[in-house]
Each structure stands twice: as structure tokens, then as C-alpha cells.
Design a protein around this motif. Structure first.
Motif, mmCIF file in Angstrom:
data_model
loop_
_atom_site.group_PDB
_atom_site.id
_atom_site.type_symbol
_atom_site.label_atom_id
_atom_site.label_comp_id
_atom_site.label_asym_id
_atom_site.label_seq_id
_atom_site.Cartn_x
_atom_site.Cartn_y
_atom_site.Cartn_z
ATOM 1 N N UNK A 279 0.819 -1.281 0.079
ATOM 2 C CA UNK A 279 -0.060 -0.074 -0.148
ATOM 3 C C UNK A 279 0.822 1.193 -0.106
ATOM 4 N N UNK A 280 2.044 1.319 0.891
ATOM 5 C CA UNK A 280 2.643 2.376 0.910
ATOM 6 C C UNK A 280 3.306 2.886 -0.438
ATOM 7 N N UNK A 281 3.791 1.774 -1.319
ATOM 8 C CA UNK A 281 4.616 2.061 -2.575
ATOM 9 C C UNK A 281 3.276 2.622 -3.439
ATOM 10 N N UNK A 282 2.262 1.834 -3.253
ATOM 11 C CA UNK A 282 1.048 2.125 -4.270
ATOM 12 C C UNK A 282 0.844 3.576 -4.392
ATOM 13 N N UNK A 283 0.831 4.291 -3.072
ATOM 14 C CA UNK A 283 0.302 5.318 -2.709
ATOM 15 C C UNK A 283 0.975 6.556 -3.359
ATOM 16 N N UNK A 284 2.101 6.286 -3.864
ATOM 17 C CA UNK A 284 3.114 7.059 -4.681
ATOM 18 C C UNK A 284 2.843 6.886 -6.136
ATOM 19 N N UNK A 285 2.116 6.068 -6.573
ATOM 20 C CA UNK A 285 1.598 5.941 -7.774
ATOM 21 C C UNK A 285 2.805 5.920 -8.960
ATOM 22 N N UNK A 286 3.497 4.841 -8.773
ATOM 23 C CA UNK A 286 4.683 4.539 -9.487
ATOM 24 C C UNK A 286 4.167 4.251 -10.989
ATOM 25 N N UNK A 287 5.052 4.285 -12.009
ATOM 26 C CA UNK A 287 4.786 3.785 -13.151
ATOM 27 C C UNK A 287 4.991 2.325 -13.310
ATOM 28 N N UNK A 288 6.341 2.137 -12.692
ATOM 29 C CA UNK A 288 6.846 0.777 -12.634
ATOM 30 C C UNK A 288 7.122 0.213 -11.123
ATOM 31 N N UNK A 289 6.412 -1.012 -10.946
ATOM 32 C CA UNK A 289 6.519 -1.284 -9.472
ATOM 33 C C UNK A 289 7.420 -2.631 -9.566
ATOM 34 N N UNK A 290 8.421 -2.678 -8.556
ATOM 35 C CA UNK A 290 9.400 -3.903 -8.470
ATOM 36 C C UNK A 290 9.054 -4.602 -7.171
ATOM 37 N N UNK A 291 8.910 -6.061 -7.336
ATOM 38 C CA UNK A 291 8.624 -6.799 -6.349
ATOM 39 C C UNK A 291 9.789 -7.760 -6.275
ATOM 40 N N UNK A 292 10.498 -7.542 -4.773
ATOM 41 C CA UNK A 292 11.627 -8.400 -4.902
ATOM 42 C C UNK A 292 11.489 -9.541 -3.693
ATOM 43 N N UNK A 293 11.139 -10.777 -4.257
ATOM 44 C CA UNK A 293 10.821 -11.762 -3.420
ATOM 45 C C UNK A 293 10.186 -11.670 -2.175
ATOM 46 N N UNK A 294 9.021 -10.940 -2.576
ATOM 47 C CA UNK A 294 7.995 -10.322 -1.439
ATOM 48 C C UNK A 294 7.508 -11.271 -0.480
ATOM 49 N N UNK A 295 7.466 -12.651 -1.018
ATOM 50 C CA UNK A 295 6.881 -13.598 0.025
ATOM 51 C C UNK A 295 7.766 -14.531 0.688
ATOM 52 N N UNK A 296 9.128 -14.405 0.400
ATOM 53 C CA UNK A 296 10.343 -15.236 0.839
ATOM 54 C C UNK A 296 10.317 -15.159 2.482
ATOM 55 N N UNK A 297 10.305 -14.064 3.128
ATOM 56 C CA UNK A 297 10.474 -14.122 4.360
ATOM 57 C C UNK A 297 9.005 -14.163 5.251
ATOM 58 N N UNK A 298 8.050 -14.752 4.668
ATOM 59 C CA UNK A 298 6.771 -14.938 5.310
ATOM 60 C C UNK A 298 6.461 -16.418 5.644
ATOM 61 N N UNK A 299 5.818 -16.454 6.789
ATOM 62 C CA UNK A 299 5.305 -17.629 7.050
ATOM 63 C C UNK A 299 4.429 -18.253 5.843
ATOM 64 N N UNK A 300 4.373 -19.367 5.857
ATOM 65 C CA UNK A 300 3.607 -20.110 4.574
ATOM 66 C C UNK A 300 2.174 -19.907 4.684
ATOM 67 N N UNK A 301 1.621 -19.397 5.746
ATOM 68 C CA UNK A 301 0.095 -19.380 5.781
ATOM 69 C C UNK A 301 -0.189 -17.772 5.391
#
Lengths: 240, 282
Positions: B184-206
Motif C-alpha cells: 500500500x505504501x508503495x502504491x500511494x506514490x503511484x509509480x509507473x513501474x513497480x518492483x517486487x523483490x521476493x516479497x513472500x520469501x520472508x513470510x510464514x507459509x500461511x
């Protein structure tokens, strides 16, 4: 001379006589401590800013100057500033004892304070810098909005410790004629040929002021530790 | 039957891509970009175009340089050589008297305002509430007034399903929730290109699912170009218009998700995908 004889030397008249003088001087000592401390806090930021310059030779120079200031006795620095600096051609200037004291101790301790700032800044995770770049904050905003608000609170107890340490170093300034507690006590002693009473009172004043402060600082330290351990982000652990 | 559906999908994607390519110029362009860390040559001449609105998945083994590619676009890492362009304008260079020279802070700030990023470790600001995490940059960077920024942040937080957490601090949220705030924080800035760097790697499986769901939802909207690095192969396939395979610092194969996952050409890509099918990851 027996112990009793020594105690009998204690003269209550002198003690009661010198007390109000020393009490009055205490305010000067406290005021000077605070002034030196604020000076050190501000200059500490200056060092931190200088050290963040990337050029390697400049960084080495800054580090050397800081090391030099830290490893020279503050008393020597005070003497130099007071007696030698006015004689230096072009830049020399004669400061009053008060200004000399603030500058001398301020500069000396700013090098320690800068190290504390640095430890605080280095404890902020790299990801915070990266997020602040990704959100396009300016350099200045990165410092003021993101990094310093996280770097400073954990080092407040350490900064507090230095306030107490400086308080104990302030009597050095009696050497250049600053009329703090120690100088007043010494003058009284010389005038009345009674050293034990005024100097004991000075020591008690220092104890009475430093000891509660150090207790306060360690309490603060405990609280900060608890708070920041709690706020550390456990990697991907649910805290719902 | 299945094959024909896939074929049709593939053709459709190609057609869509061709249409986009004909109409527009790439929003991001890498030209012979290289990067070395010490003795390690991480990127050996990357050439890559990303079209406006395109969803690109970058896959490849760990250490193949995927993260470096997008970190250079976010200006977190400076390329050794080559040029990265954003909307036709060099990112790390600027023109002075007809010569390309190293960009200054002002130039970097202007060009990177078009880029946004979500990190593996969320990197929320721990000293700010959730709401302030999302309003601080709009206020101080975009110069928005507080009310407007808060409205926009609330809309985004609602979208990621965390409107009820606005007054909490990041440490009070689960990993998945924190990552949703970061999005949400990144979206608020309304970028034209959004980068996702392994955004689920540090998360619990659930909590992985909830984050992927949000990204899928954003991707559907379509306006924003997205570059995704992920080890969730199903997700990479599902969301991408195009998949690029990176191996040893080189882009060795690219194509539609169908081409890459159903009909991988190189042996290395085949074995890479096989490892995922066996569930051992990278």
C-alpha cells in the motif's frame, strides 16, 4: 596525630561559612555543564556529517583529527585554547574563561558524542535506507524523517552517561579561572587556611548530583532496552 | 483440448504484446548493463525492455543476479557499465553538453519518482504508525496536503484489507500484514513501474497467500508495469505477460509463461523448473 585529632580539625564554622558560596557556584557549574553538553551534542552532529563524506582521504583526515582530540588531555586543550590560541597569528583570538570552557570541553566531548551517534546510526537496518530511497525522500529527509528518529532514542542513555561524565570534568575549568564550585572552594580554603571543609562540601555536592543522575540513566537504559527489544521486527513471525 | 486453450492464450498474449509494442515505447530499457561485486561478475551484459503496463516475471537460480537487476532500477545499486533508461531517459546518466555523465542526486530523484519497490523484508518504518508509513512520503516527497494524503492512504489500506490497523505500529502486525502495508505504501506514490523483490520469501507459509492475492489484484488493474522476482513458480506464471529466465548473469531465455513453463528450450531452464516441480526450490 590520632584519628580523633584529625576529626577535631573539622571546623563547623568554616563549613557553614563556605556552604552558601559553594551552593551559589554550583549553579554556575551546572550551567557550564549544560552549555558544554549542548555544544558537544551539536558539534557531534558536525563530526558525523563530516565523516559521512565519501572521499577516503577526507574521511581519514577527519578520523585523525577526532582521534587527536580524544587522546589529548582536556586540561591541555583548555590551557592551549586559553593561553596559546590568542598568540596564534591571524586566527588567534582571546576567549573569556567561560567561552574557552564551553568550546574546550564541548569540542573534546563532541568526539565521543559523535561515536555514540555513529553507533546509533549504524544500528538502523540497511533496509530503512533502501525504503527511504525507494520512496524518493531527499537526502536531508532520509536523515531527519527516517534514520535519526530511529538512531537516536536507543542511544539516549549513553548520551545521558556523557552528561554525567562531563559534569565531573567541568572542575578542570577552574584551571583557567572559571569560578565553579572547585575554584570557589579553593579560594575560600586559601583565604581561611582550611581545606578540609570546603573541599568536602564540593565532593558531597558532586556526589549528590551525580549519583541520582546515574541511577536515573540506568533506569532509562533498562526502559529503552526493553522497548527496543520489543520493537525489533521478528522475521515473518505472526504477532496477531 | 487443454493444449488448444493454452495455444489460444499464448497467441492472444503475443497479439496483445505486439499491439502494445506497436503503439508504445518501452518504459524501462536495459542496454548492455553489467555489474561486478568484487571478483564476482553478477551481470554480464543485460538487454531487456519492459513495456508500459507489462507484467514481467524474472526467474532464475539464487545468485543469478535477479535482485541486482531491479535494485539497479531502484537506484540502490549502480551499474558498472551500460545504460538503464526509464521512459527513454537515462537513469544513471544525464546529458551535459552532449555528453552522458554520471547523474547527480537531482536527476536520480526525478527519474526514480517513476519507480516503486516492495522489499523482501518489508522495511516498514518502525517508528511510524501504519497510516503514517503510508502518508509520510506523499506529504514530504510529493508535497500533498495531509488530508489528501490520508484519504489516499486509507483507500490503499482498505484495498489491502488493513484499514482497521491504521493506528498500529508495524511491530504489532504479522509478516503478511506488514508486507501488505508495504505494498500500500508503495502504491500511494503511484509509480509507473513497480518492483517486487521476493516479497513472500520472508513470510510464514500461511500468510503467503494473502500477499499474492493482493499483487494479483493490482496486476489485474493493468496500468502499472510490474517486474516480479519470485520463487513461487505458479504465481510467476499466473501473473506474467512475459517470463525471463536469468542464469549466471545473463538472460538466457524469455517468452510467454506458456512457452517458458510448458516448452522450455535450454537444458538449464528445464532442470531449473524440474527442481521446482520436485519441490526443492532453488
Amino acid at each position: 596525630m590520632s584519628v580523633m585529632d584529625k576529626i577535631r580539625q573539622w571546623n563547623w564554622e568554616h563549613a557553614i561559612d563556605s556552604f552558601p558560596l559553594i551552593f551559589k557556584a554550583m549553579w554556575l557549574t551546572l550551567g557550564l555543564t549544560l552549555a558544554c553538553y549542548l555544544c558537544a551534542l551539536a558539534l557531534g552532529f558536525g563530526w558525523t556529517a563530516l565523516r559521512s563524506v565519501k572521499a577516503r582521504w577526507f574521511n581519514a583526515l577527519v578520523r585523525f583529527v577526532m582521534q587527536f582530540i580524544r587522546t589529548t588531555p582536556p586540561l591541555v586543550q583548555l590551557y592551549f585554547l586559553f593561553y596559546a590560541w590568542p598568540l596564534v597569528p591571524y586566527v588567534g583570538y582571546s576567549f573569556s574563561p567561560l567561552t574557552t570552557a564551553i568550546l574546550g570541553l564541548g569540542i573534546h566531548f563532541s568526539t565521543y558524542i559523535a561515536e555514540i551517534y555513529r553507533s546509533g546510526i549504524e544500528s538502523v537496518p540497511k533496509g530503512q535506507w533502501e525504503a527511504s530511497i525507494a520512496l524518493n525522500y531527499s537526502r536531508f529527509q532520509q536523515w531527519t524523517k527516517i534514520i535519526l528518529p530511529q538512531a537516536l532514542p536507543p542511544v539516549i542513555p549513553m548520551l545521558g552517561n556523557y552528561l554525567i561524565i562531563m559534569f565531573k570534568e567541568v572542575p578542570l575549568t577552574s584551571a583557567i579561572g572559571f569560578a565553579g564550585m572547585l575554584l570557589v572552594a579553593r579560594e575560600y580554603a586559601q583565604d581561611h587556611w582550611s581545606y578540609i571543609e570546603p573541599l568536602t562540601i564540593v565532593a558531597l555536592f558532586f556526589l549528590a548530583l551525580s549519583y541520582p543522575s546515574s541511577l536515573f540513566v540506568s533506569k532509562l537504559e533498562e526502559r529503552m532496552n526493553r522497548r527496543f527489544r520489543k520493537n525489533e521486527q521478528p522475521k515473518g513471525v505472526a504477532v496477531e | 483440448m487443454i493444449e488448444t486453450t493454452q495455444e489460444r492464450q499464448a497467441k492472444e498474449t503475443v497479439r496483445k504484446k505486439k499491439k502494445i509494442a506497436a503503439e508504445t515505447k518501452p518504459i524501462v530499457r536495459y542496454l548492455d548493463v553489467t555489474k561486478t561485486f568484487g571478483d564476482l561478475e553478477v551481470l554480464k551484459g543485460i538487454n531487456l525492455d519492459v513495456m508500459p503496463g507489462e507484467k514481467l516475471s524474472l526467474i532464475g537460480p539464487s545468485g543469478s543476479g535477479k535482485t541486482t537487476i531491479i535494485r539497479m532500477l531502484m537506484t540502490l545499486e549502480e551499474p558498472d557499465s551500460g545504460i538503464i533508461e526509464v521512459e527513454g531517459e537515462p537513469l544513471w546518466h544525464m546529458e551535459v553538453n552532449g555528453n552522458l555523465v554520471r547523474a547527480d542526486q537531482k536527476h536520480l530523484r526525478r527519474v526514480r519518482s517513476k519507480i516503486g519497490m516492495v522489499f523482501q523484508q518489508f522495511n516498514l518504518f518502525p517508528h511510524m504508525t501504519i497510516l503514517k508509513n503510508c502518508t509520510s512520503a506523499p506529504i514530504h516527497v510529493l508535497g500533498m496536503n495531509k488530508k489528501e494524503a490520508e484519504e489516499r492512504a486509507m483507500a490503499m489500506l482498505e484495498r489491502v484489507g488493513l484499514a482497521d490497523k491504521v493506528n498500529n505500529y508495524p511491530s504489532q502486525l504479522s509478516g503478511g500484514q506488514q508486507q501488505r502495508v508495504a505494498i500500500a505504501r508503495a502504491l500511494v506514490m503511484e509509480p509507473k513501474v513497480m518492483l517486487f523483490d521476493e516479497v513472500t520469501s520472508a513470510l510464514d507459509p500461511e500468510t503467503v497467500g494473502e500477499v499474492l492475492e493482493i499483487i494479483r489484484d493490482i496486476a489485474k488493474e493493468g496500468k502499472m508495469a510490474m517486474i516480479l522476482i519470485t520463487h513461487e513458480m505458479d504465481f510467476a506464471r499466473d501473473i506474467a505477460d512475459r517470463v525471463v529466465f536469468l542464469e549466471d548473469g545473463m538472460l538466457t531465455e524469455e517468452g510467454t509463461p506458456e512457452q517458458i513453463f510448458e516448452n522450455p528450450q535450454s537444458e538449464r531452464l528445464q532442470s531449473f523448473l524440474a527442481r521446482f516441480r520436485n519441490g526443492s526450490g532453488s
